[in-house]
Design a protein around this motif. Sequence first.
Motif, PDB file in Angstrom:
ATOM      1  N   TRP A  84       8.776  -1.247  20.146  1.00 46.63           N
ATOM      2  CA  TRP A  84       8.171  -2.451  20.704  1.00 46.63           C
ATOM      3  C   TRP A  84       7.140  -3.058  19.749  1.00 46.63           C
ATOM      4  O   TRP A  84       6.697  -4.185  19.922  1.00 46.63           O
ATOM      5  CB  TRP A  84       7.475  -2.121  22.030  1.00 46.63           C
ATOM      6  N   CYS A  85       6.735  -2.292  18.733  1.00 47.97           N
ATOM      7  CA  CYS A  85       5.598  -2.640  17.871  1.00 47.97           C
ATOM      8  C   CYS A  85       6.060  -3.354  16.600  1.00 47.97           C
ATOM      9  O   CYS A  85       6.637  -2.723  15.716  1.00 47.97           O
ATOM     10  CB  CYS A  85       4.847  -1.354  17.526  1.00 47.97           C
ATOM     11  N   SER A  86       5.784  -4.644  16.509  1.00 50.56           N
ATOM     12  CA  SER A  86       6.227  -5.412  15.349  1.00 50.56           C
ATOM     13  C   SER A  86       5.585  -4.913  14.050  1.00 50.56           C
ATOM     14  O   SER A  86       6.223  -4.919  13.001  1.00 50.56           O
ATOM     15  CB  SER A  86       5.948  -6.902  15.550  1.00 50.56           C
ATOM     16  N   TRP A  87       4.337  -4.449  14.111  1.00 54.09           N
ATOM     17  CA  TRP A  87       3.677  -3.924  12.910  1.00 54.09           C
ATOM     18  C   TRP A  87       4.329  -2.616  12.465  1.00 54.09           C
ATOM     19  O   TRP A  87       4.433  -2.343  11.266  1.00 54.09           O
ATOM     20  CB  TRP A  87       2.184  -3.709  13.168  1.00 54.09           C
ATOM     21  N   CYS A  88       4.763  -1.797  13.419  1.00 54.35           N
ATOM     22  CA  CYS A  88       5.445  -0.537  13.097  1.00 54.35           C
ATOM     23  C   CYS A  88       6.767  -0.815  12.398  1.00 54.35           C
ATOM     24  O   CYS A  88       7.107  -0.180  11.390  1.00 54.35           O
ATOM     25  CB  CYS A  88       5.705   0.280  14.364  1.00 54.35           C
ATOM     26  N   ILE A  89       7.494  -1.775  12.916  1.00 55.76           N
ATOM     27  CA  ILE A  89       8.783  -2.153  12.342  1.00 55.76           C
ATOM     28  C   ILE A  89       8.578  -2.768  10.965  1.00 55.76           C
ATOM     29  O   ILE A  89       9.303  -2.454  10.012  1.00 55.76           O
ATOM     30  CB  ILE A  89       9.525  -3.117  13.290  1.00 55.76           C
ATOM     31  N   ALA A  90       7.560  -3.600  10.827  1.00 56.07           N
ATOM     32  CA  ALA A  90       7.265  -4.224   9.540  1.00 56.07           C
ATOM     33  C   ALA A  90       6.918  -3.168   8.495  1.00 56.07           C
ATOM     34  O   ALA A  90       7.367  -3.248   7.349  1.00 56.07           O
ATOM     35  CB  ALA A  90       6.121  -5.223   9.684  1.00 56.07           C
ATOM     36  N   PHE A  91       6.149  -2.155   8.877  1.00 55.73           N
ATOM     37  CA  PHE A  91       5.804  -1.100   7.924  1.00 55.73           C
ATOM     38  C   PHE A  91       7.055  -0.324   7.526  1.00 55.73           C
ATOM     39  O   PHE A  91       7.266  -0.047   6.340  1.00 55.73           O
ATOM     40  CB  PHE A  91       4.744  -0.144   8.487  1.00 55.73           C
ATOM     41  N   HIS A  92       7.866   0.006   8.491  1.00 61.04           N
ATOM     42  CA  HIS A  92       9.111   0.726   8.211  1.00 61.04           C
ATOM     43  C   HIS A  92       9.974  -0.079   7.231  1.00 61.04           C
ATOM     44  O   HIS A  92      10.496   0.465   6.258  1.00 61.04           O
ATOM     45  CB  HIS A  92       9.874   0.985   9.512  1.00 61.04           C
ATOM     46  N   ASN A  93      10.097  -1.365   7.461  1.00 60.78           N
ATOM     47  CA  ASN A  93      10.883  -2.229   6.579  1.00 60.78           C
ATOM     48  C   ASN A  93      10.262  -2.329   5.188  1.00 60.78           C
ATOM     49  O   ASN A  93      10.984  -2.375   4.184  1.00 60.78           O
ATOM     50  CB  ASN A  93      11.052  -3.618   7.192  1.00 60.78           C
ATOM     51  N   GLY A 148       0.887  -8.272   7.192  1.00 58.75           N
ATOM     52  CA  GLY A 148       1.627  -7.132   6.673  1.00 58.75           C
ATOM     53  C   GLY A 148       0.716  -6.126   5.996  1.00 58.75           C
ATOM     54  O   GLY A 148      -0.504  -6.314   5.911  1.00 58.75           O
ATOM     55  N   HIS A 149       1.325  -5.064   5.531  1.00 60.48           N
ATOM     56  CA  HIS A 149       0.586  -4.003   4.862  1.00 60.48           C
ATOM     57  C   HIS A 149       0.666  -4.183   3.356  1.00 60.48           C
ATOM     58  O   HIS A 149       1.659  -4.681   2.830  1.00 60.48           O
ATOM     59  CB  HIS A 149       1.143  -2.634   5.278  1.00 60.48           C
ATOM     60  N   ASP A 150      -0.361  -3.762   2.670  1.00 59.36           N
ATOM     61  CA  ASP A 150      -0.473  -3.899   1.227  1.00 59.36           C
ATOM     62  C   ASP A 150       0.127  -2.665   0.553  1.00 59.36           C
ATOM     63  O   ASP A 150      -0.262  -1.535   0.866  1.00 59.36           O
ATOM     64  CB  ASP A 150      -1.955  -4.050   0.863  1.00 59.36           C
ATOM     65  N   VAL A 151       1.058  -2.871  -0.364  1.00 59.42           N
ATOM     66  CA  VAL A 151       1.737  -1.760  -1.033  1.00 59.42           C
ATOM     67  C   VAL A 151       0.748  -0.924  -1.836  1.00 59.42           C
ATOM     68  O   VAL A 151       0.773   0.310  -1.767  1.00 59.42           O
ATOM     69  CB  VAL A 151       2.885  -2.284  -1.932  1.00 59.42           C
ATOM     70  N   LYS A 152      -0.145  -1.565  -2.588  1.00 61.77           N
ATOM     71  CA  LYS A 152      -1.102  -0.814  -3.418  1.00 61.77           C
ATOM     72  C   LYS A 152      -2.039   0.039  -2.563  1.00 61.77           C
ATOM     73  O   LYS A 152      -2.318   1.184  -2.896  1.00 61.77           O
ATOM     74  CB  LYS A 152      -1.907  -1.765  -4.307  1.00 61.77           C
ATOM     75  N   LYS A 153      -2.539  -0.516  -1.475  1.00 55.98           N
ATOM     76  CA  LYS A 153      -3.424   0.251  -0.588  1.00 55.98           C
ATOM     77  C   LYS A 153      -2.669   1.434   0.020  1.00 55.98           C
ATOM     78  O   LYS A 153      -3.219   2.534   0.152  1.00 55.98           O
ATOM     79  CB  LYS A 153      -3.956  -0.633   0.547  1.00 55.98           C
ATOM     80  N   THR A 154      -1.421   1.193   0.390  1.00 55.33           N
ATOM     81  CA  THR A 154      -0.625   2.247   1.009  1.00 55.33           C
ATOM     82  C   THR A 154      -0.323   3.359   0.020  1.00 55.33           C
ATOM     83  O   THR A 154      -0.456   4.545   0.351  1.00 55.33           O
ATOM     84  CB  THR A 154       0.675   1.664   1.599  1.00 55.33           C
ATOM     85  N   ILE A 155       0.037   3.006  -1.198  1.00 56.42           N
ATOM     86  CA  ILE A 155       0.301   4.035  -2.214  1.00 56.42           C
ATOM     87  C   ILE A 155      -0.978   4.802  -2.528  1.00 56.42           C
ATOM     88  O   ILE A 155      -0.952   6.025  -2.679  1.00 56.42           O
ATOM     89  CB  ILE A 155       0.936   3.412  -3.476  1.00 56.42           C
ATOM     90  N   SER A 156      -2.098   4.124  -2.598  1.00 53.75           N
ATOM     91  CA  SER A 156      -3.378   4.801  -2.821  1.00 53.75           C
ATOM     92  C   SER A 156      -3.671   5.804  -1.705  1.00 53.75           C
ATOM     93  O   SER A 156      -4.085   6.939  -1.962  1.00 53.75           O
ATOM     94  CB  SER A 156      -4.503   3.764  -2.926  1.00 53.75           C
ATOM     95  N   PHE A 157      -3.453   5.386  -0.461  1.00 51.57           N
ATOM     96  CA  PHE A 157      -3.626   6.297   0.679  1.00 51.57           C
ATOM     97  C   PHE A 157      -2.708   7.504   0.541  1.00 51.57           C
ATOM     98  O   PHE A 157      -3.139   8.653   0.681  1.00 51.57           O
ATOM     99  CB  PHE A 157      -3.349   5.538   1.986  1.00 51.57           C
ATOM    100  N   LEU A 158      -1.438   7.263   0.229  1.00 53.86           N
ATOM    101  CA  LEU A 158      -0.472   8.361   0.118  1.00 53.86           C
ATOM    102  C   LEU A 158      -0.841   9.322  -1.014  1.00 53.86           C
ATOM    103  O   LEU A 158      -0.787  10.546  -0.839  1.00 53.86           O
ATOM    104  CB  LEU A 158       0.939   7.805  -0.101  1.00 53.86           C
ATOM    105  N   LYS A 159      -1.242   8.794  -2.161  1.00 49.36           N
ATOM    106  CA  LYS A 159      -1.617   9.644  -3.297  1.00 49.36           C
ATOM    107  C   LYS A 159      -2.868  10.463  -2.994  1.00 49.36           C
ATOM    108  O   LYS A 159      -3.029  11.567  -3.506  1.00 49.36           O
ATOM    109  CB  LYS A 159      -1.830   8.795  -4.548  1.00 49.36           C
ATOM    110  N   GLY A 160      -3.737   9.921  -2.181  1.00 48.55           N
ATOM    111  CA  GLY A 160      -4.983  10.609  -1.847  1.00 48.55           C
ATOM    112  C   GLY A 160      -4.819  11.799  -0.926  1.00 48.55           C
ATOM    113  O   GLY A 160      -5.752  12.582  -0.753  1.00 48.55           O
ATOM    114  N   TRP A 161      -3.637  11.964  -0.338  1.00 50.69           N
ATOM    115  CA  TRP A 161      -3.428  13.053   0.622  1.00 50.69           C
ATOM    116  C   TRP A 161      -2.239  13.948   0.276  1.00 50.69           C
ATOM    117  O   TRP A 161      -1.723  14.661   1.120  1.00 50.69           O
ATOM    118  CB  TRP A 161      -3.294  12.487   2.042  1.00 50.69           C
ATOM    119  N   THR A 162      -1.821  13.943  -0.987  1.00 52.29           N
ATOM    120  CA  THR A 162      -0.749  14.837  -1.415  1.00 52.29           C
ATOM    121  C   THR A 162      -1.280  16.265  -1.489  1.00 52.29           C
ATOM    122  O   THR A 162      -2.504  16.497  -1.473  1.00 52.29           O
ATOM    123  CB  THR A 162      -0.202  14.442  -2.798  1.00 52.29           C
ATOM    124  N   VAL A 163      -0.382  17.221  -1.612  1.00 48.34           N
ATOM    125  CA  VAL A 163      -0.785  18.634  -1.752  1.00 48.34           C
ATOM    126  C   VAL A 163      -1.698  18.787  -2.958  1.00 48.34           C
ATOM    127  O   VAL A 163      -2.742  19.429  -2.888  1.00 48.34           O
ATOM    128  CB  VAL A 163       0.461  19.550  -1.872  1.00 48.34           C
TER     129      VAL A 163
END
Length: 177
Positions: free
Chosen positions: A61-70, A149-164
């Motif tokens: 039901w969440c357009s932001w969730c679908i947008a992030f997935h896409n 929408g979501h920012d690719v650079k911010k998202t990658i930064s978040f993901l890199k900050g929480w890797t093993v």
Amino acid sequence: MKRIFILLAAVFISTAAFSQAKTEGVHIYNPDANALADLKAATEKAAKANKHVLVQVGGNWCSWCIAFHNLVETTPTLKQAIDDNYEFVLVNWDKDHHNDEAMKYLGFPNRFGYPVFVVLNGKGKVLHIENSAYLESEEIGENGKRKVGHDVKKTISFLKGWTVEAVNPETYKVKAK
């Protein structure tokens, strides 16, 4: 005055119907999934692969969730950052499926809205809950308004900050010469 009211009501009803129809056919999240079992299976898999678990809580039901997935599906660097470092799990939350046990297990991340991201280690411990609002684009479009929408650079930064590797204290020890 009555005509204006009728016109506005018709516009509102058609807009509501259209927005429902847009996401009605989307089935990214599985409302019938056993979310807690999915989380535990992903945690076991992550431990064996020396990864963390990235959980996206939201709903069809969440357009932001679908947008992030896409965004993930259409951005190779983003998809690779997730695939290389995480076991990715979608946990459904909607008015009929609250997944209360999973929400408790994840530290009630839904308090931040949707989508919300949770990073678990290979033992199932919650390392971080990310409010997706912090990942939104601040880019201004040609119309002078902020792009949605979501920012690719911010998202990658978040993901890199929480890797093993990123959360391993050994990574930051000074090496002897």
